[in-house]
Scaffold this motif. Structure first.
Motif, PDB file in Angstrom:
ATOM      1  N   GLU A 132       0.828  -1.213   0.000  1.00 56.68           N
ATOM      2  CA  GLU A 132       0.000   0.000   0.000  1.00 56.68           C
ATOM      3  C   GLU A 132       0.861   1.261   0.000  1.00 56.68           C
ATOM      4  O   GLU A 132       0.549   2.234  -0.683  1.00 56.68           O
ATOM      5  N   GLU A 133       1.961   1.254   0.752  1.00 55.65           N
ATOM      6  CA  GLU A 133       2.857   2.417   0.798  1.00 55.65           C
ATOM      7  C   GLU A 133       3.514   2.644  -0.557  1.00 55.65           C
ATOM      8  O   GLU A 133       3.616   3.783  -1.034  1.00 55.65           O
ATOM      9  N   LYS A 134       3.944   1.568  -1.194  1.00 60.09           N
ATOM     10  CA  LYS A 134       4.556   1.695  -2.526  1.00 60.09           C
ATOM     11  C   LYS A 134       3.554   2.283  -3.526  1.00 60.09           C
ATOM     12  O   LYS A 134       3.904   3.170  -4.304  1.00 60.09           O
ATOM     13  N   GLU A 135       2.327   1.809  -3.480  1.00 65.75           N
ATOM     14  CA  GLU A 135       1.297   2.326  -4.398  1.00 65.75           C
ATOM     15  C   GLU A 135       1.021   3.806  -4.124  1.00 65.75           C
ATOM     16  O   GLU A 135       0.854   4.598  -5.056  1.00 65.75           O
ATOM     17  N   ARG A 136       0.975   4.189  -2.849  1.00 68.36           N
ATOM     18  CA  ARG A 136       0.743   5.592  -2.478  1.00 68.36           C
ATOM     19  C   ARG A 136       1.843   6.489  -3.049  1.00 68.36           C
ATOM     20  O   ARG A 136       1.572   7.548  -3.614  1.00 68.36           O
ATOM     21  N   ILE A 137       3.097   6.046  -2.925  1.00 63.88           N
ATOM     22  CA  ILE A 137       4.232   6.829  -3.439  1.00 63.88           C
ATOM     23  C   ILE A 137       4.161   6.927  -4.956  1.00 63.88           C
ATOM     24  O   ILE A 137       4.349   8.001  -5.533  1.00 63.88           O
ATOM     25  N   LEU A 138       3.891   5.805  -5.611  1.00 60.74           N
ATOM     26  CA  LEU A 138       3.828   5.799  -7.083  1.00 60.74           C
ATOM     27  C   LEU A 138       2.728   6.714  -7.602  1.00 60.74           C
ATOM     28  O   LEU A 138       2.890   7.379  -8.626  1.00 60.74           O
ATOM     29  N   LYS A 139       1.592   6.773  -6.889  1.00 65.14           N
ATOM     30  CA  LYS A 139       0.505   7.661  -7.315  1.00 65.14           C
ATOM     31  C   LYS A 139       0.904   9.128  -7.212  1.00 65.14           C
ATOM     32  O   LYS A 139       0.405   9.955  -7.974  1.00 65.14           O
ATOM     33  N   LYS A 140       1.804   9.453  -6.298  1.00 67.37           N
ATOM     34  CA  LYS A 140       2.346  10.818  -6.213  1.00 67.37           C
ATOM     35  C   LYS A 140       3.381  11.078  -7.297  1.00 67.37           C
ATOM     36  O   LYS A 140       3.517  12.195  -7.780  1.00 67.37           O
ATOM     37  N   LEU A 141       4.131  10.039  -7.665  1.00 68.76           N
ATOM     38  CA  LEU A 141       5.240  10.177  -8.615  1.00 68.76           C
ATOM     39  C   LEU A 141       4.777  10.155 -10.068  1.00 68.76           C
ATOM     40  O   LEU A 141       5.131  11.039 -10.854  1.00 68.76           O
ATOM     41  N   ILE A 142       4.005   9.141 -10.443  1.00 69.71           N
ATOM     42  CA  ILE A 142       3.635   8.901 -11.835  1.00 69.71           C
ATOM     43  C   ILE A 142       2.472   9.803 -12.234  1.00 69.71           C
ATOM     44  O   ILE A 142       1.487   9.922 -11.500  1.00 69.71           O
ATOM     45  N   GLY A 143       2.565  10.414 -13.414  1.00 68.04           N
ATOM     46  CA  GLY A 143       1.533  11.340 -13.875  1.00 68.04           C
ATOM     47  C   GLY A 143       0.158  10.712 -13.988  1.00 68.04           C
ATOM     48  O   GLY A 143      -0.837  11.285 -13.550  1.00 68.04           O
ATOM     49  N   ASN A 144       0.084   9.535 -14.588  1.00 70.48           N
ATOM     50  CA  ASN A 144      -1.188   8.832 -14.746  1.00 70.48           C
ATOM     51  C   ASN A 144      -0.918   7.337 -14.653  1.00 70.48           C
ATOM     52  O   ASN A 144      -0.119   6.809 -15.419  1.00 70.48           O
ATOM     53  N   MET A 145      -1.582   6.676 -13.725  1.00 66.77           N
ATOM     54  CA  MET A 145      -1.321   5.262 -13.487  1.00 66.77           C
ATOM     55  C   MET A 145      -2.654   4.521 -13.337  1.00 66.77           C
ATOM     56  O   MET A 145      -3.438   4.824 -12.443  1.00 66.77           O
ATOM     57  N   GLY A 146      -2.886   3.554 -14.237  1.00 69.04           N
ATOM     58  CA  GLY A 146      -4.113   2.771 -14.206  1.00 69.04           C
ATOM     59  C   GLY A 146      -4.140   1.768 -13.060  1.00 69.04           C
ATOM     60  O   GLY A 146      -3.129   1.524 -12.391  1.00 69.04           O
ATOM     61  N   GLU A 147      -5.292   1.156 -12.870  1.00 68.90           N
ATOM     62  CA  GLU A 147      -5.460   0.142 -11.830  1.00 68.90           C
ATOM     63  C   GLU A 147      -4.604  -1.082 -12.145  1.00 68.90           C
ATOM     64  O   GLU A 147      -4.425  -1.450 -13.305  1.00 68.90           O
ATOM     65  N   GLY A 148      -4.092  -1.701 -11.106  1.00 68.88           N
ATOM     66  CA  GLY A 148      -3.360  -2.945 -11.263  1.00 68.88           C
ATOM     67  C   GLY A 148      -1.935  -2.801 -11.772  1.00 68.88           C
ATOM     68  O   GLY A 148      -1.282  -3.796 -12.068  1.00 68.88           O
ATOM     69  N   VAL A 149      -1.424  -1.577 -11.852  1.00 70.82           N
ATOM     70  CA  VAL A 149      -0.026  -1.380 -12.268  1.00 70.82           C
ATOM     71  C   VAL A 149       0.886  -1.867 -11.150  1.00 70.82           C
ATOM     72  O   VAL A 149       0.643  -1.601  -9.973  1.00 70.82           O
ATOM     73  N   TRP A 150       1.951  -2.569 -11.519  1.00 74.23           N
ATOM     74  CA  TRP A 150       2.927  -3.057 -10.541  1.00 74.23           C
ATOM     75  C   TRP A 150       4.316  -2.673 -11.023  1.00 74.23           C
ATOM     76  O   TRP A 150       4.701  -3.010 -12.137  1.00 74.23           O
ATOM     77  N   ILE A 151       5.053  -1.964 -10.177  1.00 77.35           N
ATOM     78  CA  ILE A 151       6.431  -1.573 -10.498  1.00 77.35           C
ATOM     79  C   ILE A 151       7.334  -2.138  -9.415  1.00 77.35           C
ATOM     80  O   ILE A 151       7.171  -1.842  -8.233  1.00 77.35           O
ATOM     81  N   GLU A 152       8.287  -2.971  -9.833  1.00 82.27           N
ATOM     82  CA  GLU A 152       9.275  -3.514  -8.897  1.00 82.27           C
ATOM     83  C   GLU A 152      10.341  -2.457  -8.618  1.00 82.27           C
ATOM     84  O   GLU A 152      10.633  -1.608  -9.458  1.00 82.27           O
ATOM     85  N   LYS A 153      10.934  -2.530  -7.459  1.00 82.07           N
ATOM     86  CA  LYS A 153      12.027  -1.633  -7.130  1.00 82.07           C
ATOM     87  C   LYS A 153      13.357  -2.357  -7.282  1.00 82.07           C
ATOM     88  O   LYS A 153      13.371  -3.581  -7.178  1.00 82.07           O
ATOM     89  N   PRO A 154      14.434  -1.697  -7.608  1.00 77.63           N
ATOM     90  CA  PRO A 154      14.511  -0.255  -7.790  1.00 77.63           C
ATOM     91  C   PRO A 154      13.946   0.183  -9.146  1.00 77.63           C
ATOM     92  O   PRO A 154      13.978  -0.549 -10.120  1.00 77.63           O
ATOM     93  N   PHE A 155      13.435   1.389  -9.138  1.00 85.40           N
ATOM     94  CA  PHE A 155      12.898   2.041 -10.330  1.00 85.40           C
ATOM     95  C   PHE A 155      13.454   3.449 -10.337  1.00 85.40           C
ATOM     96  O   PHE A 155      13.621   4.069  -9.292  1.00 85.40           O
ATOM     97  N   PHE A 156      13.739   3.979 -11.542  1.00 83.27           N
ATOM     98  CA  PHE A 156      14.324   5.310 -11.651  1.00 83.27           C
ATOM     99  C   PHE A 156      13.663   6.090 -12.787  1.00 83.27           C
ATOM    100  O   PHE A 156      13.362   5.518 -13.837  1.00 83.27           O
ATOM    101  N   CYS A 157      13.434   7.380 -12.568  1.00 82.45           N
ATOM    102  CA  CYS A 157      12.943   8.271 -13.627  1.00 82.45           C
ATOM    103  C   CYS A 157      13.401   9.688 -13.312  1.00 82.45           C
ATOM    104  O   CYS A 157      13.922   9.953 -12.232  1.00 82.45           O
ATOM    105  N   ASP A 158      13.207  10.601 -14.270  1.00 85.85           N
ATOM    106  CA  ASP A 158      13.623  11.984 -14.067  1.00 85.85           C
ATOM    107  C   ASP A 158      12.555  12.829 -13.378  1.00 85.85           C
ATOM    108  O   ASP A 158      12.846  13.579 -12.459  1.00 85.85           O
ATOM    109  N   PHE A 159      11.318  12.742 -13.858  1.00 85.68           N
ATOM    110  CA  PHE A 159      10.246  13.595 -13.340  1.00 85.68           C
ATOM    111  C   PHE A 159       9.040  12.800 -12.844  1.00 85.68           C
ATOM    112  O   PHE A 159       8.340  13.235 -11.949  1.00 85.68           O
ATOM    113  N   GLY A 160       8.750  11.678 -13.463  1.00 82.20           N
ATOM    114  CA  GLY A 160       7.594  10.874 -13.071  1.00 82.20           C
ATOM    115  C   GLY A 160       6.292  11.394 -13.635  1.00 82.20           C
ATOM    116  O   GLY A 160       5.503  10.637 -14.183  1.00 82.20           O
ATOM    117  N   LYS A 161       6.072  12.696 -13.528  1.00 89.29           N
ATOM    118  CA  LYS A 161       4.802  13.280 -13.956  1.00 89.29           C
ATOM    119  C   LYS A 161       4.577  13.195 -15.457  1.00 89.29           C
ATOM    120  O   LYS A 161       3.463  13.343 -15.928  1.00 89.29           O
TER     121      LYS A 161
END
Length: 195
Positions: free
Chosen positions: A44-73
């Protein structure tokens, strides 16, 4: 006067060290650092962070860590997409990923590039808060139901069609159509009409 963020997203040469862009990048890097340091079971914490980071994220998205990007939005990810370990998304322009996409470990997606000629690439007289090199961007688009094999690199301006497979270790320099298998360096279509 056009802001540097607008130049970046429109594909014009822009100042990568613009204070507004740096602030957005630092925000993203802090979120990434927090995401990458979560415990494996903190779903749940990972999903909360990703929703703040990624501009638009559909249901059921799964991102393994480590993950890296410049802006996310500037990243949009469709539902049920899976992004495996150690992926790098340089989202200086839009990265649009469809639904049900599988992205294997160590995949790199680049939207940023630089002029080929040294005289155009190097800024010989940078001003304060100005980069010593010139950068421009092109968006990347990945269709629905795509599978991208491990250690693949997708370069700026590339589109990958729906239902396509990119073989492991590919360097995708040009757009790839729907319903095919493509592989190699440079990546080329090796099988068509797979669906």
């Amino acid at each position: 006067m056009m802001k540097e963020i607008d130049k970046m997203l429109s594909g014009d040469i822009y100042n990568t060290r613009d204070p507004e862009l740096m602030e957005l990048a630092f925000r993203a890097k802090k979120l990434i650092e927090t995401f990458n340091n979560t415990s494996v079971d903190e779903t749940e914490e990972k999903e909360r962070i990703l929703k703040k980071l990624i501009g638009n994220m559909g249901e059921g998205v799964w991102i393994e860590k480590p993950f890296f990007c410049d802006f996310g939005k500037n990243i949009s990810i469709g539902r049920n997409t899976f992004i495996n370990y150690n992926c790098v998304f340089l989202d200086n322009n839009k990265i649009t990923i469809g639904e049900n996409v599988l992205i294997a470990p160590n995949v790199q997606i680049y939207t940023a590039s630089h002029p080929i000629k040294v005289s155009e690439r190097i800024n010989t007289n940078p001003q304060q808060n100005e980069a010593p090199y010139r950068t421009y961007t092109k968006p990347v688009k990945i269709g629905n139901n795509v599978w991208i094999g491990g250690n693949s690199v997708i370069l700026p301006g590339v589109s990958i069609g729906n239902h396509t497979v990119i073989g492991a270790g590919s360097v995708v320099t040009k757009s790839i159509p729907d319903n095919c298998v493509a592989a190699g360096n440079p990546c080329k279509v090796i099988k068509r009409d797979i669906n």
